[in-house]
Design an enzyme around this catalytic site. Structure first.
Site, mmCIF file in Angstrom:
data_model
loop_
_atom_site.group_PDB
_atom_site.id
_atom_site.type_symbol
_atom_site.label_atom_id
_atom_site.label_comp_id
_atom_site.label_asym_id
_atom_site.label_seq_id
_atom_site.Cartn_x
_atom_site.Cartn_y
_atom_site.Cartn_z
ATOM 1 N N HIS A 1 -29.952 -8.036 3.285
ATOM 2 C CA HIS A 1 -29.288 -9.321 3.488
ATOM 3 C C HIS A 1 -28.201 -9.369 2.421
ATOM 4 O O HIS A 1 -28.488 -9.166 1.240
ATOM 5 C CB HIS A 1 -30.259 -10.472 3.245
ATOM 6 C CG HIS A 1 -31.255 -10.690 4.328
ATOM 7 N ND1 HIS A 1 -32.164 -9.749 4.732
ATOM 8 C CD2 HIS A 1 -31.489 -11.790 5.106
ATOM 9 C CE1 HIS A 1 -32.904 -10.251 5.702
ATOM 10 N NE2 HIS A 1 -32.517 -11.480 5.955
ATOM 11 N N HIS B 1 -33.502 -7.691 13.722
ATOM 12 C CA HIS B 1 -33.580 -8.570 12.546
ATOM 13 C C HIS B 1 -34.447 -9.778 12.905
ATOM 14 O O HIS B 1 -33.942 -10.836 13.286
ATOM 15 C CB HIS B 1 -32.166 -8.996 12.116
ATOM 16 C CG HIS B 1 -32.124 -9.762 10.822
ATOM 17 N ND1 HIS B 1 -31.206 -9.499 9.826
ATOM 18 C CD2 HIS B 1 -32.881 -10.782 10.350
ATOM 19 C CE1 HIS B 1 -31.403 -10.326 8.813
ATOM 20 N NE2 HIS B 1 -32.408 -11.130 9.116
ATOM 21 N N GLU C 1 -25.096 -13.888 1.914
ATOM 22 C CA GLU C 1 -25.602 -14.858 2.889
ATOM 23 C C GLU C 1 -25.160 -16.285 2.544
ATOM 24 O O GLU C 1 -25.047 -17.130 3.426
ATOM 25 C CB GLU C 1 -27.137 -14.757 2.948
ATOM 26 C CG GLU C 1 -27.727 -15.451 4.154
ATOM 27 C CD GLU C 1 -29.234 -15.342 4.218
ATOM 28 O OE1 GLU C 1 -29.835 -14.595 3.410
ATOM 29 O OE2 GLU C 1 -29.818 -16.014 5.078
ATOM 30 N N ASP D 1 -33.481 -13.636 13.907
ATOM 31 C CA ASP D 1 -33.803 -13.962 12.508
ATOM 32 C C ASP D 1 -35.187 -14.602 12.401
ATOM 33 O O ASP D 1 -36.148 -13.946 11.998
ATOM 34 C CB ASP D 1 -32.715 -14.877 11.919
ATOM 35 C CG ASP D 1 -32.628 -14.784 10.409
ATOM 36 O OD1 ASP D 1 -33.313 -13.937 9.822
ATOM 37 O OD2 ASP D 1 -31.846 -15.556 9.813
ATOM 38 N N ASP D 2 -35.282 -15.888 12.723
ATOM 39 C CA ASP D 2 -36.556 -16.617 12.623
ATOM 40 C C ASP D 2 -36.647 -17.537 13.838
ATOM 41 O O ASP D 2 -36.202 -18.693 13.795
ATOM 42 C CB ASP D 2 -36.574 -17.452 11.334
ATOM 43 C CG ASP D 2 -36.477 -16.591 10.082
ATOM 44 O OD1 ASP D 2 -37.504 -16.037 9.670
ATOM 45 O OD2 ASP D 2 -35.362 -16.445 9.531
ATOM 46 N N GLY E 1 -35.103 -12.734 1.390
ATOM 47 C CA GLY E 1 -35.533 -13.790 0.476
ATOM 48 C C GLY E 1 -34.375 -14.674 0.056
ATOM 49 O O GLY E 1 -33.223 -14.439 0.425
ATOM 50 N N HIS F 1 -37.931 -11.713 11.270
ATOM 51 C CA HIS F 1 -38.943 -11.802 10.200
ATOM 52 C C HIS F 1 -40.263 -12.262 10.808
ATOM 53 O O HIS F 1 -40.298 -13.312 11.480
ATOM 54 C CB HIS F 1 -38.503 -12.813 9.146
ATOM 55 C CG HIS F 1 -37.221 -12.460 8.448
ATOM 56 N ND1 HIS F 1 -37.188 -11.693 7.304
ATOM 57 C CD2 HIS F 1 -35.926 -12.764 8.738
ATOM 58 C CE1 HIS F 1 -35.922 -11.560 6.907
ATOM 59 N NE2 HIS F 1 -35.142 -12.193 7.753
ATOM 60 N N PRO G 1 -44.813 -7.394 2.521
ATOM 61 C CA PRO G 1 -46.246 -7.231 2.241
ATOM 62 C C PRO G 1 -46.677 -8.305 1.235
ATOM 63 O O PRO G 1 -46.012 -8.505 0.226
ATOM 64 C CB PRO G 1 -46.338 -5.834 1.612
ATOM 65 C CG PRO G 1 -45.075 -5.144 1.999
ATOM 66 C CD PRO G 1 -44.033 -6.210 2.167
ATOM 67 N N ASP H 1 -38.588 -8.781 -1.320
ATOM 68 C CA ASP H 1 -38.072 -10.137 -1.516
ATOM 69 C C ASP H 1 -37.259 -10.203 -2.812
ATOM 70 O O ASP H 1 -37.706 -9.712 -3.846
ATOM 71 C CB ASP H 1 -39.262 -11.105 -1.575
ATOM 72 C CG ASP H 1 -38.830 -12.550 -1.496
ATOM 73 O OD1 ASP H 1 -37.942 -12.963 -2.277
ATOM 74 O OD2 ASP H 1 -39.384 -13.280 -0.658
#
Ligand code: 6MZ
Length: 348
Positions: free
Chosen positions: A221, A32, A224, A300-301, A194, A34, A128, A162
């Site tokens: 997701h 996971h 959340e 995650d990020d 998203g 991004h 994308p 998203d």
């Protein structure tokens, strides 16, 4: 790999050198992550340099926040970082540069002297994106060209849909993922991500139901944030996902329903720094550990949350209050669960 900070760094700093070596050597799956949230800060600054004559104040502000450690008091503080990052990855060349740097940060030896990469296997995900310089297909091709530079045992791609997309965009995005897979490109799954407060998941289901029929994995997701309703979660669950992301606010009734879902993706630093979970103590990871439900530990990020796979695993091993105080045996078992939950089972 960028410097890590915050709870993951504190947990890592508390470990003995032997514990750190143990975690570095553990084969880990990152399932996971991004793409645009995982670009090393150094690469983003280089992209900004190339962009400099047209750099807006929004880009400069965001870069400053990311360099010094973005403070995320509410969910909008996270999502408001994205437009500036997207401005810097708006051409196929920039997407190539960013993807290469992200893959290298996860899969190349980290330079810590052990020769170990951050993770043994990476399922990177990305949405994308069409811009004035590229179509969604061109975007995806640029990403896949980089992913496929690595063997299939090491890297694969999940195509993200998203929640803010229109019905037509979701349909096209899912079709593109299926088409790419059918052309032999290394797309292994579809994700729904998203802003969790946006979108009507009921209308997404007809498109998501095509994903598994096409031989792709599905991850969503789910629950959340507090605004996610039971109906929202039930719509996503009706598509029979293989993995769930976050599950932060799943009610007990819904938790009972997910017993058969093969894996939950847990992002500890993201949840804590994003203020969706108050502390490690109250994190829903305890529920899954207690119920022996498979989980995978993810970043995650890594860019805004300034973490790494090693940092996230340190949160498992470090003693409370810095970590969960799990044994090496438990951490090994969790890492194995993550490897087993990959959409494309890496066999080495
Ligand atoms: C929901 C998230 C997310 O796809 O452009 N994204 N969606 N919850 C999260 N938790 C904090 N973190 C990232 O990567 C950036 C995009 O991933 C999604 C958001 O839609 C974000 O714009 P890509 O590569």
């Amino acid at each position: 790999m960028s410097e890590i900070a915050g709870p993951a760094a504190a947990a890592l700093a508390s470990l003995s050198p032997d514990d750190v070596l143990f975690l570095q050597a553990l084969p880990k799956a990152e399932l996971h992550a991004h793409l645009n949230g995982s670009i090393p800060i150094k690469t983003l600054l280089e992209l900004a340099q190339q962009h400099s004559p047209t750099q807006s104040s929004e880009v400069a502000d965001t870069l400053q926040k990311l360099k010094s450690g973005a403070v995320l008091d509410e969910i909008d503080d996270f999502f408001s970082l994205m437009p500036a990052i997207y401005a810097l990855t708006s051409t196929p060349e920039a997407v190539t540069t960013a993807t290469r740097a992200v893959l290298q940060s996860f899969l190349n030896p980290t330079g810590d002297g052990t020769g170990s990469p951050q993770c043994a296997y990476l399922e990177l995900r990305t949405t994308p994106r069409a811009t004035a310089h590229m179509t969604q297909e061109r975007y995806l091709t640029a990403v896949l060209d980089e992913v496929e530079f690595y063997p299939a045992t090491q890297a694969a791609l999940i195509v993200s849909v998203d929640r803010r997309m229109s019905d037509l965009d979701v349909e096209e995005c899912v079709s593109l993922a299926i088409e790419m897979k059918n052309r032999g490109r290394r797309v292994v799954g579809v994700d729904v991500c998203g802003d969790p407060r946006k979108g009507d998941m009921q209308s997404f289901t007809q498109h998501l139901l095509r994903v598994k029929g096409a031989g792709l994995g599905l991850t969503v997701h789910i629950a959340e944030c507090t605004e996610n309703t039971t109906e929202d979660s039930l719509a996503l669950l009706s598509c029979r996902p293989d993995r769930l992301g976050h599950t932060t606010f799943l009610s007990d009734e819904l938790k009972a329903l997910i017993r058969l879902i093969p894996c939950v993706e847990i992002c500890l630093s993201s949840n804590i720094l994003g203020k969706l979970v108050a502390s490690l103590d109250t994190h829903h990871i305890h529920y899954y550990l207690k119920n022996n439900h498979p989980i995978v530990i993810c970043t995650d990020d890594a860019l805004p949350f300034r973490t790494s796979c090693l940092g996230e695993y340190s949160l498992l091993l470090a003693q409370p209050p810095l970590g969960l105080g799990l044994s090496r045996g438990d951490v090994t078992r969790i890492a194995r669960m993550g490897m087993d939950a990959a959409f494309s089972r890496p066999c080495d």
